[in-house]
Write a protein that holds these residues in place. Structure first.
Motif, PDB file in Angstrom:
ATOM      1  N   UNK A  23       0.846  -1.193   0.000  1.00 41.19           N
ATOM      2  CA  UNK A  23       0.000   0.000   0.000  1.00 41.19           C
ATOM      3  C   UNK A  23       0.877   1.237   0.000  1.00 41.19           C
ATOM      4  N   UNK A  24       0.404   2.264  -0.702  1.00 36.49           N
ATOM      5  CA  UNK A  24       1.138   3.508  -0.861  1.00 36.49           C
ATOM      6  C   UNK A  24       0.213   4.680  -0.591  1.00 36.49           C
ATOM      7  N   UNK A  25       0.633   5.581   0.299  1.00 38.85           N
ATOM      8  CA  UNK A  25      -0.156   6.778   0.630  1.00 38.85           C
ATOM      9  C   UNK A  25       0.227   7.884  -0.348  1.00 38.85           C
ATOM     10  N   UNK A  26      -0.726   8.269  -1.207  1.00 44.71           N
ATOM     11  CA  UNK A  26      -0.494   9.307  -2.197  1.00 44.71           C
ATOM     12  C   UNK A  26      -0.850  10.673  -1.626  1.00 44.71           C
ATOM     13  N   UNK A  27      -1.942  10.728  -0.869  1.00 39.94           N
ATOM     14  CA  UNK A  27      -2.368  11.963  -0.198  1.00 39.94           C
ATOM     15  C   UNK A  27      -3.198  11.556   1.008  1.00 39.94           C
ATOM     16  N   UNK A  28      -3.651  12.540   1.773  1.00 41.53           N
ATOM     17  CA  UNK A  28      -4.451  12.235   2.964  1.00 41.53           C
ATOM     18  C   UNK A  28      -5.710  11.455   2.632  1.00 41.53           C
ATOM     19  N   UNK A  29      -6.244  11.662   1.438  1.00 45.53           N
ATOM     20  CA  UNK A  29      -7.484  10.976   1.075  1.00 45.53           C
ATOM     21  C   UNK A  29      -7.312   9.944  -0.041  1.00 45.53           C
ATOM     22  N   UNK A  30      -6.074   9.566  -0.353  1.00 47.19           N
ATOM     23  CA  UNK A  30      -5.855   8.557  -1.387  1.00 47.19           C
ATOM     24  C   UNK A  30      -4.722   7.618  -1.011  1.00 47.19           C
ATOM     25  N   UNK A  31      -5.076   6.351  -0.855  1.00 44.31           N
ATOM     26  CA  UNK A  31      -4.116   5.274  -0.672  1.00 44.31           C
ATOM     27  C   UNK A  31      -4.386   4.267  -1.776  1.00 44.31           C
ATOM     28  N   UNK A  32      -3.337   3.836  -2.454  1.00 45.07           N
ATOM     29  CA  UNK A  32      -3.497   2.824  -3.490  1.00 45.07           C
ATOM     30  C   UNK A  32      -2.904   1.512  -3.009  1.00 45.07           C
ATOM     31  N   UNK A  33      -3.412   0.434  -3.565  1.00 48.78           N
ATOM     32  CA  UNK A  33      -2.889  -0.891  -3.273  1.00 48.78           C
ATOM     33  C   UNK A  33      -2.365  -1.493  -4.558  1.00 48.78           C
TER      34      UNK A  33
END
Length: 103
Positions: A23-33
């Motif tokens: 998992x990668x945190x792109x922004x406070x409201x977006x995490x991608x898997x």
């Protein structure tokens, strides 16, 4: 990746795809898997359909989103990702990235 750019050239690199899973945190409201599905990498963001990634010379490409993902590595470990889609969006790998790949 801006819409006027064409998809990058495909590469035929034999790579250890497991190292990108997490998992990668792109922004406070977006995490991608990023996960493996039938031997291919798939990217998924909460509320969106999963997209298969195609290997390129510099990273991976999601054709449905017209986005290129370029992973950062430090000491052989993947530590982050930059998404090229309507600009650059950089995210860090979460500490629990290896425990599962759900957004």
């Amino acid at each position: 990746l801006e819409f006027y750019r064409s998809p990058p050239t495909r590469a035929t690199v034999d790579d250890n795809l497991d190292k990108y899973v997490g998992r990668y945190r792109i922004s406070d409201d977006l995490t991608i898997a990023i996960r493996l599905d039938s031997g291919a990498l798939v990217v998924e963001a909460e509320g969106q359909l999963p997209m298969r990634l195609t290997r390129t010379t510099s990273g991976f490409y999601a054709y449905e989103a017209r986005a290129e993902l370029v992973f950062e590595e430090t000491g052989g470990q993947v530590t982050g990702v930059t998404i090229h889609q309507d600009g650059e969006h950089t995210g860090k790998r979460l500490d629990d990235a290896l425990e599962g790949a759900t957004p």
